[in-house]
Design an enzyme around this catalytic site. Structure first.
Site, PDB file in Angstrom:
ATOM      1  N   ASP A  79       0.775  -1.065   0.152  1.00 30.08           N
ATOM      2  CA  ASP A  79      -0.292   0.342   0.373  1.00 30.08           C
ATOM      3  C   ASP A  79       0.599   1.579   0.186  1.00 30.08           C
ATOM      4  OD1 ASP A  79      -2.343   1.569  -0.291  1.00 30.08           O
ATOM      5  OD2 ASP A  79      -2.185   1.472   2.299  1.00 30.08           O
ATOM      6  N   HIS A  99      -3.734  14.134   0.412  1.00 24.72           N
ATOM      7  CA  HIS A  99      -3.927  13.050   1.915  1.00 24.72           C
ATOM      8  C   HIS A  99      -3.298  13.659   3.540  1.00 24.72           C
ATOM      9  CE1 HIS A  99      -6.265   9.741   4.579  1.00 24.72           C
ATOM     10  NE2 HIS A  99      -4.352   9.170   4.011  1.00 24.72           N
ATOM     11  N   ARG A 107       0.851  16.369  12.985  1.00 24.64           N
ATOM     12  CA  ARG A 107       1.809  17.453  13.135  1.00 24.64           C
ATOM     13  C   ARG A 107       1.502  18.891  12.811  1.00 24.64           C
ATOM     14  NH1 ARG A 107       3.682  12.431  10.706  1.00 24.64           N
ATOM     15  NH2 ARG A 107       3.207  13.271   8.772  1.00 24.64           N
ATOM     16  N   GLU A 110      -9.135   4.108  -2.369  1.00 21.67           N
ATOM     17  CA  GLU A 110      -8.116   3.849  -2.907  1.00 21.67           C
ATOM     18  C   GLU A 110      -7.968   2.790  -4.584  1.00 21.67           C
ATOM     19  OE1 GLU A 110      -5.010   2.102  -1.110  1.00 21.67           O
ATOM     20  OE2 GLU A 110      -5.347   3.080   1.279  1.00 21.67           O
ATOM     21  N   TYR A 136       0.971   2.645  15.491  1.00 22.56           N
ATOM     22  CA  TYR A 136       2.490   2.895  14.015  1.00 22.56           C
ATOM     23  C   TYR A 136       4.001   3.308  14.487  1.00 22.56           C
ATOM     24  CZ  TYR A 136       2.220   8.176  13.171  1.00 22.56           C
ATOM     25  OH  TYR A 136       2.332   9.273  14.101  1.00 22.56           O
ATOM     26  N   THR A 169      -4.974   6.391   0.317  1.00 25.85           N
ATOM     27  CA  THR A 169      -6.056   7.080  -0.288  1.00 25.85           C
ATOM     28  C   THR A 169      -6.327   8.162  -1.268  1.00 25.85           C
ATOM     29  OG1 THR A 169      -6.119   6.676   2.120  1.00 25.85           O
ATOM     30  CG2 THR A 169      -7.501   8.616   1.537  1.00 25.85           C
TER      31      THR A 169
HETATM   32 CA    CA Z   1      -4.357   2.832   3.014  1.00 27.96          CA
END
Ligand code: CA
Length: 421
Positions: A131, A138, A147, A205, A248, A353
């Site tokens: 991906d 996006h 941020r 997507e 993440y 995205t």
């Molecule tokens: Ca994605």
């Protein structure tokens, strides 16, 4: 490509605004109640065409194709024939369905099925899935939420950022999705909690499918990339934002992404998308030489997302376009393989995205509601910050040129409550 001729019409009825005129002829896999064996098919109008039967009727004999590719659970072997043969096949199917050709028409009861009476199956056996994160809008939107002073990280305009995802949970349109459980840390909590995600999201997507393999050590240049890309599909990268936000760092997406992705049942060939070829956004700074390319490498494809609440009406919540992507598929594939990573037939790469510049073109709930700050009003009076149980999310996509509309069908998935046990 003869099949793309906009003046062609078919003896099969094609309703106005159908995604599947004779100029499309995507590939899929289906079965019927009376014949549960999966076989390869194409779509025209509201009908599915059984290519295994056309082959059995000797209507492909002149092509000298290995005919085991049609009675098949997946289209991988068909894609692996290579573009010379798959182009000839698509042209031949167009001839057989052409209004001027009676060759197959009288036999149509053997191979033509109403689309709403068949079961469409996952068409591609996906070996590996990657991906990307290729929409500037996006990446900037999401970055600015997390941020504010530094939305776009320093690497973003120098390489198409991506991660290796999970192939096992890519499912075909119509497959329900269970709300995933996971670990998350609410902003007001000192320690993480475990439970169903509270922030379930979609991501609008598109994915491309590899039709030509490479060996380890081999690189695919931007100029060669289109020869390796067989076609495209709609792709919903379901995301659990709270799980994602907690997990993440430092290695990237994991359980917040791997529980499900939904694809459309049809692979639309890159050949059929030729009329929609368009330029990409200007890239500044200029990327390194291996990411440079010549010609138009993007596609003008309208994209929409609909949400339908349980028992309610569907509402279109997003209108975007594939052409907004900053990094195109050729750059993505060149980057993916520049270190010698081999690609196999059936590998899938999703775009990331696809958001545009305006708020109604944002391709996720995270952006559309600005992390819940601006809830969406639904037709049944309810509001949505994220996706709720019972909601069905449907992606649609199509290009239109010279009065011909080439569409992808839809990628729909209904969200069910977390599985018990
Ligand atoms: Ca994605």
């Amino acid at each position: 490509m003869k099949a793309n001729d906009p003046s062609r019409t078919s003896w099969v009825e094609v309703p106005k605004n159908s995604d599947f005129p004779i100029q499309n002829l995507p590939f899929g896999v289906f079965r019927t109640a009376s014949n549960p064996a999966p076989r390869v098919c194409t779509a025209i109008g509201d009908s599915v065409v059984d290519l295994a039967v056309l082959n059995y009727l000797a209507l492909f004999d002149e092509l000298e194709i290995n005919n085991t590719v049609f009675n098949n659970r997946f289209i991988n072997d068909l894609m692996a024939l290579g573009k010379a043969q798959t182009r000839a096949l698509r042209d031949r199917i167009a001839d057989l369905l052409d209004a001027k050709n009676g060759e197959a028409r009288d036999l149509s009861w053997h191979f033509l099925h109403p689309m709403d009476k068949v079961e469409m199956l996952m068409p591609v056996q996906v070996g590996d899935y990657t991906d990307f994160y290729s929409s500037l809008e996006h990446a900037t939107n999401v970055g600015s939420m997390f941020r504010p002073d530094n939305p776009l990280l320093p690497n973003w305009k120098h390489l198409p950022v991506g991660y290796h995802g999970r192939a096992s949970s890519i499912v075909v349109s119509g497959t329900p999705i269970h709300r995933p459980m996971g670990q998350m840390k609410p902003a007001d909590a000192e320690t993480p909690v475990f439970g169903p995600t509270r922030l379930l999201d979609f991501e609008l997507e598109m994915a491309f499918v590899i039709g030509k393999k490479t060996n380890m050590g081999q690189r695919i240049s931007t100029a060669e990339a289109e020869d390796h890309i067989f076609g495209m599909m709609l792709f919903n990268d379901w995301s659990a934002r709270d799980i994602q936000a907690w997990e993440y760092v430092p290695l990237g997406p994991f359980l917040g992404k791997n529980f499900a992705s939904t694809v459309s049942p049809w692979v639309v060939t890159l050949d059929a998308l030729e009329p929609f070829r368009t330029g990409s956004p200007e890239q500044d700074p200029t990327p390194l030489p291996y990411l440079q390319y010549t010609g138009k490498k993007n596609y003008d494809l309208n994209l929409e997302v609909e949400i339908k609440t349980e028992g309610g009406q569907a509402k279109t919540v997003c209108r975007s376009n594939f052409k907004y992507l900053y990094w195109n598929m050729c750059q993505q594939l060149a980057h993916h393989t520049v270190g010698g990573c081999n690609m196999n037939v059936g590998d899938m790469c999703a775009s990331g995205t696809i958001s545009g510049a305006t708020p109604d073109s944002y391709g996720s709930m995270l952006e559309l509601t600005w992390r819940g700050a601006k809830p969406l009003q639904m037709p049944d009076g309810s509001v949505r910050k994220f996706i709720e149980d019972g909601d069905t999310v449907t992606l649609k996509g199509w290009g239109e040129s010279n009065g011909v509309r080439i569409g992808f069908g839809e990628a729909a998935g209904k969200v069910l409550p977390t599985l018990e046990g």
